[in-house]
Design a protein around this motif. Structure first.
Motif, PDB file in Angstrom:
ATOM      1  N   LEU A   1       0.847  -1.182   0.000  1.00 10.68           N
ATOM      2  CA  LEU A   1       0.000   0.000   0.000  1.00 10.68           C
ATOM      3  C   LEU A   1       0.886   1.235   0.000  1.00 10.68           C
ATOM      4  CD1 LEU A   1      -2.568  -0.992   2.783  1.00 10.68           C
ATOM      5  CD2 LEU A   1      -2.695  -1.444   0.317  1.00 10.68           C
ATOM      6  N   ALA A   2       0.663   2.141  -0.930  1.00 10.91           N
ATOM      7  CA  ALA A   2       1.357   3.422  -0.948  1.00 10.91           C
ATOM      8  C   ALA A   2       0.633   4.327   0.051  1.00 10.91           C
ATOM      9  CB  ALA A   2       1.333   4.018  -2.350  1.00 10.91           C
ATOM     10  N   VAL A   3       1.339   4.746   1.102  1.00 13.31           N
ATOM     11  CA  VAL A   3       0.698   5.509   2.177  1.00 13.31           C
ATOM     12  C   VAL A   3       1.245   6.928   2.249  1.00 13.31           C
ATOM     13  CG1 VAL A   3       0.221   3.408   3.508  1.00 13.31           C
ATOM     14  CG2 VAL A   3       2.300   4.705   3.982  1.00 13.31           C
TER      15      VAL A   3
ATOM     16  N   PHE B   1      -1.073   3.294  13.580  1.00  8.45           N
ATOM     17  CA  PHE B   1      -2.354   2.615  13.434  1.00  8.45           C
ATOM     18  C   PHE B   1      -2.198   1.098  13.512  1.00  8.45           C
ATOM     19  CE2 PHE B   1      -5.766   0.714  10.913  1.00  8.45           C
ATOM     20  CZ  PHE B   1      -6.881   1.268  11.528  1.00  8.45           C
ATOM     21  N   TYR B   2      -1.333   0.533  12.680  1.00 11.40           N
ATOM     22  CA  TYR B   2      -1.223  -0.925  12.581  1.00 11.40           C
ATOM     23  C   TYR B   2      -0.456  -1.552  13.743  1.00 11.40           C
ATOM     24  CZ  TYR B   2      -3.205  -0.880   7.905  1.00 11.40           C
ATOM     25  OH  TYR B   2      -4.062  -0.738   6.849  1.00 11.40           O
TER      26      TYR B   2
ATOM     27  N   CYS C   1     -11.624   5.179  14.091  1.00  9.87           N
ATOM     28  CA  CYS C   1     -12.138   4.842  12.759  1.00  9.87           C
ATOM     29  C   CYS C   1     -13.657   4.880  12.745  1.00  9.87           C
ATOM     30  CB  CYS C   1     -11.718   3.429  12.359  1.00  9.87           C
ATOM     31  SG  CYS C   1      -9.959   3.177  12.270  1.00  9.87           S
ATOM     32  N   GLU C   2     -14.191   5.289  11.612  1.00 11.38           N
ATOM     33  CA  GLU C   2     -15.620   5.112  11.397  1.00 11.38           C
ATOM     34  C   GLU C   2     -15.812   3.647  11.029  1.00 11.38           C
ATOM     35  OE1 GLU C   2     -18.947   6.360   8.153  1.00 11.38           O
ATOM     36  OE2 GLU C   2     -17.519   7.899   8.747  1.00 11.38           O
ATOM     37  N   ALA C   3     -16.610   2.952  11.819  1.00 20.38           N
ATOM     38  CA  ALA C   3     -16.827   1.520  11.590  1.00 20.38           C
ATOM     39  C   ALA C   3     -18.290   1.213  11.886  1.00 20.38           C
ATOM     40  CB  ALA C   3     -15.899   0.680  12.459  1.00 20.38           C
TER      41      ALA C   3
ATOM     42  N   PHE D   1     -13.928  -0.909   8.110  1.00 20.71           N
ATOM     43  CA  PHE D   1     -13.331   0.321   8.628  1.00 20.71           C
ATOM     44  C   PHE D   1     -12.193   0.699   7.694  1.00 20.71           C
ATOM     45  CE2 PHE D   1     -10.794  -2.942  10.789  1.00 20.71           C
ATOM     46  CZ  PHE D   1      -9.492  -2.464  10.649  1.00 20.71           C
ATOM     47  N   ALA D   2     -11.663   1.912   7.853  1.00 21.09           N
ATOM     48  CA  ALA D   2     -10.576   2.380   6.984  1.00 21.09           C
ATOM     49  C   ALA D   2      -9.351   2.721   7.809  1.00 21.09           C
ATOM     50  CB  ALA D   2     -11.025   3.608   6.197  1.00 21.09           C
ATOM     51  N   ASP D   3      -8.163   2.468   7.231  1.00 23.06           N
ATOM     52  CA  ASP D   3      -6.910   2.852   7.869  1.00 23.06           C
ATOM     53  C   ASP D   3      -6.673   4.346   7.632  1.00 23.06           C
ATOM     54  OD1 ASP D   3      -5.752   3.269   5.350  1.00 23.06           O
ATOM     55  OD2 ASP D   3      -4.256   1.701   5.572  1.00 23.06           O
ATOM     56  N   PRO D   4      -5.549   4.920   8.104  1.00 23.80           N
ATOM     57  CA  PRO D   4      -5.332   6.366   7.938  1.00 23.80           C
ATOM     58  C   PRO D   4      -5.322   6.863   6.499  1.00 23.80           C
ATOM     59  CG  PRO D   4      -3.874   5.512   9.625  1.00 23.80           C
ATOM     60  CD  PRO D   4      -4.538   4.317   8.982  1.00 23.80           C
TER      61      PRO D   4
END
Length: 137
Positions: free
Chosen positions: A10-12, A21-22, A97-99, A114-117
């Motif tokens: 993933l390009a972050v 986060f992780y 996170c919005e979940a 949910f979404a990561d940063p």
């Protein structure tokens, strides 16, 4: 070519935010940490690589800017029970996170997102069928 995936990269936007986060939030353990990259083993033979977006573009090519909306993919984390789906979504909420609540799906499973940063969507899934069982440890 063998039928398998070795890395999901993933390009972050911010490797430090992704690490927070992780690793700090979800409690995952890094395999490799270097300037601009974080690699986390997510399966027996699968690594999640979180790579600085600028460095990603230098090596791989320009990232398309699509405007509003979601990335056209999800990553899935399957669990053995509906209660585990709810627990992981609650952890995501505790990290800001919005979940939304998980839902029963027409194919017989129970999932939520949910979404990561960086907005990468994770599906948390209970899949009682044969395919769902093959991905559990």
């Amino acid at each position: 070519m063998d039928q398998r995936i070795s890395f999901v990269t993933l390009a972050v936007a911010d490797v430090a935010a992704s690490r927070s986060f992780y690793v700090d939030g979800l409690g995952w353990t890094p395999e490799i940490e270097a300037e601009g990259v974080l690699m986390i083993r997510v399966g027996e033979h699968v690594i999640l690589s979180l790579w600085d977006r600028r460095e990603f573009e230098e090596e791989v090519g320009r990232i398309a800017s699509g405007g509003d909306g979601l990335a056209p993919f999800t990553l899935a984390h399957n669990v053995a029970t509906r209660a585990e789906v709810d627990a992981v979504l609650e952890l995501a909420r505790s990290l800001g996170c919005e979940a939304p609540a998980a839902e029963e799906r027409v194919w017989g499973g129970y999932t939520g997102y949910f979404a990561d940063p960086d907005g990468v969507r994770w599906e948390i899934a209970y899949n009682p069928g044969p395919v769902g069982q093959t991905v559990l440890p």
